[in-house]
Design a protein around this motif. Sequence first.
Motif, mmCIF file in Angstrom:
data_model
loop_
_atom_site.group_PDB
_atom_site.id
_atom_site.type_symbol
_atom_site.label_atom_id
_atom_site.label_comp_id
_atom_site.label_asym_id
_atom_site.label_seq_id
_atom_site.Cartn_x
_atom_site.Cartn_y
_atom_site.Cartn_z
ATOM 1 N N VAL A 1 -37.590 -53.193 74.667
ATOM 2 C CA VAL A 1 -38.021 -54.695 74.182
ATOM 3 C C VAL A 1 -37.797 -55.466 75.476
ATOM 4 C CG1 VAL A 1 -36.957 -56.726 73.369
ATOM 5 C CG2 VAL A 1 -37.084 -54.726 72.065
ATOM 6 N N ALA A 2 -37.166 -54.999 76.327
ATOM 7 C CA ALA A 2 -36.842 -55.728 77.791
ATOM 8 C C ALA A 2 -37.920 -55.818 78.449
ATOM 9 C CB ALA A 2 -35.521 -55.280 78.354
ATOM 10 N N ALA A 3 -38.913 -54.976 78.358
ATOM 11 C CA ALA A 3 -40.282 -54.924 79.006
ATOM 12 C C ALA A 3 -40.960 -56.222 78.686
ATOM 13 C CB ALA A 3 -41.345 -53.649 78.487
ATOM 14 N N TYR A 4 -40.675 -56.758 77.505
ATOM 15 C CA TYR A 4 -41.428 -57.948 77.303
ATOM 16 C C TYR A 4 -40.458 -59.162 77.378
ATOM 17 C CZ TYR A 4 -43.887 -54.392 74.836
ATOM 18 O OH TYR A 4 -44.328 -53.371 74.602
ATOM 19 N N TRP A 5 -39.181 -59.198 76.746
ATOM 20 C CA TRP A 5 -38.133 -60.100 76.823
ATOM 21 C C TRP A 5 -37.153 -59.730 77.908
ATOM 22 C CZ3 TRP A 5 -35.138 -61.142 71.495
ATOM 23 C CH2 TRP A 5 -34.453 -62.527 71.755
ATOM 24 N N LYS A 6 -37.462 -60.281 79.142
ATOM 25 C CA LYS A 6 -36.614 -60.004 80.022
ATOM 26 C C LYS A 6 -35.228 -60.358 79.922
ATOM 27 C CE LYS A 6 -40.420 -58.642 82.234
ATOM 28 N NZ LYS A 6 -40.676 -57.081 82.324
ATOM 29 N N GLU A 7 -34.880 -61.524 79.342
ATOM 30 C CA GLU A 7 -33.585 -61.903 79.288
ATOM 31 C C GLU A 7 -32.770 -61.149 78.220
ATOM 32 O OE1 GLU A 7 -36.347 -65.305 80.216
ATOM 33 O OE2 GLU A 7 -36.343 -63.624 78.557
ATOM 34 N N TYR A 8 -33.441 -60.443 77.585
ATOM 35 C CA TYR A 8 -32.951 -59.505 76.608
ATOM 36 C C TYR A 8 -32.174 -58.292 77.104
ATOM 37 C CZ TYR A 8 -31.969 -57.017 71.893
ATOM 38 O OH TYR A 8 -31.469 -56.490 70.934
ATOM 39 N N GLY A 9 -32.668 -57.650 78.276
ATOM 40 C CA GLY A 9 -32.582 -56.449 78.873
ATOM 41 C C GLY A 9 -31.035 -56.477 79.711
ATOM 42 N N VAL A 10 -30.156 -57.018 79.106
ATOM 43 C CA VAL A 10 -28.860 -56.864 79.685
ATOM 44 C C VAL A 10 -27.757 -56.415 78.836
ATOM 45 C CG1 VAL A 10 -29.448 -58.892 81.057
ATOM 46 C CG2 VAL A 10 -28.356 -59.216 79.044
ATOM 47 N N GLU A 11 -26.650 -56.198 79.570
ATOM 48 C CA GLU A 11 -25.470 -55.687 78.513
ATOM 49 C C GLU A 11 -25.569 -54.498 77.513
ATOM 50 O OE1 GLU A 11 -22.438 -56.859 78.865
ATOM 51 O OE2 GLU A 11 -22.868 -58.726 80.206
ATOM 52 N N GLY A 12 -26.314 -53.424 78.079
ATOM 53 C CA GLY A 12 -26.477 -52.281 77.421
ATOM 54 C C GLY A 12 -27.738 -52.431 76.413
ATOM 55 N N LYS A 13 -28.525 -53.469 76.378
ATOM 56 C CA LYS A 13 -29.847 -53.381 75.755
ATOM 57 C C LYS A 13 -30.934 -53.055 76.486
ATOM 58 C CE LYS A 13 -29.485 -57.923 74.300
ATOM 59 N NZ LYS A 13 -28.482 -58.029 75.225
ATOM 60 N N GLU A 14 -30.963 -52.821 77.408
ATOM 61 C CA GLU A 14 -31.714 -52.179 78.395
ATOM 62 C C GLU A 14 -32.957 -51.463 77.856
ATOM 63 O OE1 GLU A 14 -28.711 -53.547 80.867
ATOM 64 O OE2 GLU A 14 -28.704 -52.163 79.345
ATOM 65 N N ARG A 15 -32.565 -50.535 77.061
ATOM 66 C CA ARG A 15 -33.544 -49.513 76.500
ATOM 67 C C ARG A 15 -33.654 -49.663 75.038
ATOM 68 N NH1 ARG A 15 -36.356 -47.500 79.838
ATOM 69 N NH2 ARG A 15 -36.798 -45.905 78.479
ATOM 70 N N THR A 16 -33.453 -50.676 74.292
ATOM 71 C CA THR A 16 -33.381 -51.083 72.942
ATOM 72 C C THR A 16 -34.976 -51.288 72.852
ATOM 73 O OG1 THR A 16 -31.252 -52.298 72.722
ATOM 74 C CG2 THR A 16 -32.993 -52.650 71.114
ATOM 75 N N THR A 17 -35.574 -50.682 71.662
ATOM 76 C CA THR A 17 -36.852 -50.634 71.315
ATOM 77 C C THR A 17 -36.950 -51.445 70.056
ATOM 78 O OG1 THR A 17 -36.881 -48.665 69.812
ATOM 79 C CG2 THR A 17 -37.278 -48.215 72.194
ATOM 80 N N LEU A 18 -38.448 -51.778 69.716
ATOM 81 C CA LEU A 18 -38.540 -52.597 68.596
ATOM 82 C C LEU A 18 -38.458 -51.722 67.494
ATOM 83 C CD1 LEU A 18 -40.110 -54.953 67.305
ATOM 84 C CD2 LEU A 18 -42.240 -53.811 67.681
#
Length: 395
Positions: free
Chosen positions: A123-140
């Motif tokens: 998701v962080a590939a689109y929503w840059k602010e989301y890719g922090v605190e262990g969510k860097e690899r979270t997918t849709l």
Amino acid sequence: MPLLVLQKRVLWLARAVPTPLTVQDDGEAGTLKVEGFTAQGYDAVREVFQRLVDEGRETGAGVSVWRDGREVVRLSGGWADVERRRPWRDDTLVQPYSLSKTFATLAALVAVRDGALALDEPVAAYWKEYGVEGKERTTLRQVLTHQAGQPRFPQEAANLDLLDDAGLRESLARTAPEYAPGTALGEHALTYGHLIDGILRAATGRSLQEVYDSVVRPALALDAWFGVPDTELERVADLEYASPDWPRQLHAAPWLQIPDGALDTRRVNSRDWRQTVFAAANLHTTATAMAGFFSSITSEEGPLRELLGPQLHTELLTSQVTGHDQVFGTRLTWTLGFLRDRGKIAKGGIGGSAAWWSLDHRHSCAYLTRRLDDHSRAAEIATVLGDNLAVVGDD
């Protein structure tokens, strides 16, 4: 949330021109008989529904059953308002809580269809602010199957207003997940719509509501609204508690505590709430619309497959993950947008509304209610149809 009945840990789980409703008052103030039609062979559905109304277990609801592409049951009973002045009609809109999530899912899948998103990219590939605190690899895919580790809003969101959608999205972006994404399961009770909305805004420049209104709702011809327009507000039913203790019991569940107000009828019956988008919970729709939608979800010639295309349609209906859902407290199977077991594909919401497609009997049913209670009413309708609404996780 579940939005299903947490206190019992039981899983229950949406187009037609409305017909005139004939009110039959039996002489007692505030009573109303069930109206509508049942095709041959479905009289037992009317009998059960009439009993629910007669016993006072139902004060306002609609039932719809579809088979072979047509509606074979359409029943209305009770009242649409707390004052009991407006009879429930077959075009009455009501909020079914988590049944809403299915249609948030479809908005996300439209973006996947169009190539703006991919199910298995971070998701962080689109929503840059989301890719922090262990969510860097979270997918849709993890978001859509309730594996993203954010089943509730963080404590920092406790002071945010229920309608502060930007603030609530930002709180999710900043906060670490409760578990590593993909390692556990728990329905994202209030957060689901805000997560999808944040992803869509970042990837497409359009909100969840814009995608739903411009693509999903017209393609499926749905009488179902995220943000009820002025022209439809008079059709909306008021929610009410079956018991004064009902909201207090459910507020013990941590998934429902932040932000405050999602179970407060003073808030959810307000015009502001009905015309905003809180996509985990506040779609407003009819029983006919929901049963009509579920009646064609598996069809290879239906509007859902036409909307998504064959590959995504198959992805949507395929079991994605089976495990112990930490919110429901039991073992279950999620697809990208539904609960599924060997007998049915289903979704429902806290308070008693539910809709399902019976894999065993090839019919769909929706029970939509304004009286916030458990799911025993929908379960009794299901029983006379030969269905079982208890959801068991399939491997």
